[in-house]
Design an enzyme around this catalytic site. Structure first.
Site, PDB file in Angstrom:
ATOM      1  N   ASP A   1      -1.807   5.513  -8.682  1.00 25.79           N
ATOM      2  CA  ASP A   1      -2.015   5.743  -7.247  1.00 25.79           C
ATOM      3  C   ASP A   1      -3.022   4.771  -6.672  1.00 25.79           C
ATOM      4  OD1 ASP A   1      -1.032   8.496  -8.441  1.00 25.79           O
ATOM      5  OD2 ASP A   1      -0.454   8.324  -6.333  1.00 25.79           O
TER       6      ASP A   1
ATOM      7  N   ASN B   1      -4.664   8.170 -11.291  1.00 21.73           N
ATOM      8  CA  ASN B   1      -3.265   8.614 -11.413  1.00 21.73           C
ATOM      9  C   ASN B   1      -3.252  10.136 -11.537  1.00 21.73           C
ATOM     10  OD1 ASN B   1      -0.482   7.648 -11.554  1.00 21.73           O
ATOM     11  ND2 ASN B   1      -0.467   8.551 -13.600  1.00 21.73           N
ATOM     12  N   LYS B   2      -2.062  10.687 -11.535  1.00 22.52           N
ATOM     13  CA  LYS B   2      -1.908  12.150 -11.553  1.00 22.52           C
ATOM     14  C   LYS B   2      -2.793  12.796 -12.613  1.00 22.52           C
ATOM     15  CE  LYS B   2       0.007  14.153  -9.327  1.00 22.52           C
ATOM     16  NZ  LYS B   2      -0.701  14.621  -8.128  1.00 22.52           N
TER      17      LYS B   2
HETATM   18  C1  RUB Z   1       1.768  10.607  -7.352  1.00 24.93           C
HETATM   19  C2  RUB Z   1       2.428  10.566  -8.624  1.00 24.93           C
HETATM   20  C3  RUB Z   1       1.740  10.154  -9.801  1.00 24.93           C
HETATM   21  C4  RUB Z   1       2.469   8.970 -10.320  1.00 24.93           C
HETATM   22  C5  RUB Z   1       2.122   7.675  -9.632  1.00 24.93           C
HETATM   23  O1  RUB Z   1       1.297  11.859  -7.209  1.00 24.93           O
HETATM   24  O2  RUB Z   1       3.595  10.889  -8.705  1.00 24.93           O
HETATM   25  O3  RUB Z   1       0.431   9.937  -9.730  1.00 24.93           O
HETATM   26  O4  RUB Z   1       2.235   8.868 -11.670  1.00 24.93           O
HETATM   27  O5  RUB Z   1       3.225   6.886  -9.795  1.00 24.93           O
HETATM   28  P1  RUB Z   1       1.865  12.917  -6.197  1.00 24.93           P
HETATM   29  P2  RUB Z   1       3.581   5.717  -8.784  1.00 24.93           P
HETATM   30  O6  RUB Z   1       3.055  13.556  -6.821  1.00 24.93           O
HETATM   31  O7  RUB Z   1       0.706  13.829  -6.038  1.00 24.93           O
HETATM   32  O8  RUB Z   1       2.192  12.167  -4.930  1.00 24.93           O
HETATM   33  O9  RUB Z   1       2.689   4.587  -9.130  1.00 24.93           O
HETATM   34  O10 RUB Z   1       5.004   5.391  -9.092  1.00 24.93           O
HETATM   35  O11 RUB Z   1       3.382   6.277  -7.430  1.00 24.93           O
END
Ligand code: RUB
Length: 357
Positions: free
Chosen positions: A243, A253-254
């Site tokens: 993120d 990240n998550k």
């Molecule tokens: C975003 C989310 C994770 C991904 C980021 O969170 O899905 O953090 O691993 O991946 P949320 P990317 O679901 O709270 O929006 O880099 O592909 O966005």
């Protein structure tokens, strides 16, 4: 809206999974909270509806909400007939929805900074800019997918967390799943362990749904099983999305990502984040400075409105965590795979690439 509509038609013909698009003169969003059981599509005519959809996680994933910045600012221009004040206000509203994913802020700023001239021109200019941003992000996915797939060996089992895939991005595979999908399309026999991702279950609901669509063999595990699986040598590599990456390579990240990275380090499993240069935030020196979104505790004490704890139980929901750079083997981007020392290497990539400025 014609150009955005034509773009969506073209991308859908390529069988890309779009999280947001224009069709029949309306902005469309697929409700990710209902996947994989229902594919419900909403039409929006106001920026406020889009902002609410981001807050409620109807549309989510850093790439997809970055695209909301482009579509949302364009929608504000279209609705206000190009009024600069309304456009700026809409941009601020969109940026206020979720604080951690930097793509949203950057995309809104890029859109707002791009228009000049008469109000009539503004609508056309912003539509052109939105098309440019969407196409650019899609190109990033293909390119970072190629770069990351080069790290994947035939026979690898790859663990991923949350959903870093097509519907969280521009439609090919977002970030982590672009790497995985490209390796699969190259004919490598891979297997994916997808972590369920409490409390929103993006891993079991959306990653498993996309892996099934792509025909990639996978196994669902709960988040707390990663240490066990690594200790039993069931996982060869970890690839997650991002993120936000700070200037020193720390990763937001998550929530749960940090725990997986610690386990990976302890067991000698290479840990990668797949991202794009757009997600690297050079204004943030380290992960300590990244704002982590705190979400409502009811999202932990309930699943789809059904309580899973005694009434009145206190709960905490930091939506992201920070993985320090020393736990990261490489940062996969469309420009290549960046390794330690991250601060120096990220800076030298920045000097060569406009989008990083
Ligand atoms: C975003 C989310 C994770 C991904 C980021 O969170 O899905 O953090 O691993 O991946 P949320 P990317 O679901 O709270 O929006 O880099 O592909 O966005």
């Amino acid at each position: 809206m014609q150009r955005l509509e034509t773009l969506a038609k073209r991308l859908k013909e390529k069988e890309l999974a779009l999280p947001i698009w224009v069709e029949d003169g309306k902005l469309k969003v697929i409700d990710q909270t209902k996947l994989p059981f229902d594919e419900i599509i909403y039409s929006f005519s106001e920026v406020k509806q889009l902002a609410d959809a981001i807050r409620s996680m109807m549309i989510r994933g850093s790439g997809a909400i970055g695209l909301c910045g482009a579509y949302g600012v364009y929608l504000a221009a279209y609705q206000s007939k190009g009024d600069p004040e309304s456009i700026k206000k809409a941009g601020e509203l969109l940026k206020s929805t979720r604080p951690t994913a930097v793509n949203l802020m950057k995309t809104v700023d890029e859109m707002v900074a791009s228009f000049k001239g008469s109000e009539e021109d503004v609508i056309a200019q912003l539509e052109e800019k939105a098309v440019e941003i969407i196409e650019r992000q899609l190109q990033f996915e293909y390119q970072l997918g190629e770069n990351g797939a080069a790290l994947i060996e035939d026979g690898d089992t790859i663990m991923t967390h949350c959903h870093s895939g097509a519907l969280g991005g521009a439609g090919y595979g977002g970030r982590a799943l672009s790497v995985i999908r490209t390796a699969h399309e190259q004919g490598k026999k891979i297997h994916v362990f997808t972590c369920e991702t409490r409390p929103y279950l993006q891993g079991s609901r959306i990653t498993a749904y996309e892996l099934k669509k792509f025909g990639i063999p996978h196994t669902l595990i709960t988040d707390n099983m990663s240490g066990f699986c690594m200790s039993k040598r069931m996982i060869d590599k970890v690839v997650v999305g991002s993120d936000r990456v700070s200037a020193n390579g720390d990763l937001a990240n998550k929530v749960g990502t940090y725990m997986h990275a610690l386990a990976a380090k302890a067991h000698g499993v290479p840990f990668f984040t797949a991202t794009s240069s757009h997600t690297i935030d050079f204004d943030t020196t380290s992960g300590k400075a990244i704002e982590v979104e705190m979400r409502d505790s009811s999202e932990v004490t309930q699943i789809k409105g059904v309580p899973i704890a005694p009434e009145g139980t206190k709960a905490l929901y930091p939506s992201f965590d920070i993985t320090p750079n020393h736990l990261i083997t490489g940062i996969i981007t469309e420009k290549g795979v960046i390794q330690a020392p991250f601060e120096t290497n990220l800076r030298s990539v920045r000097e060569k690439v406009d989008i990083l400025q």
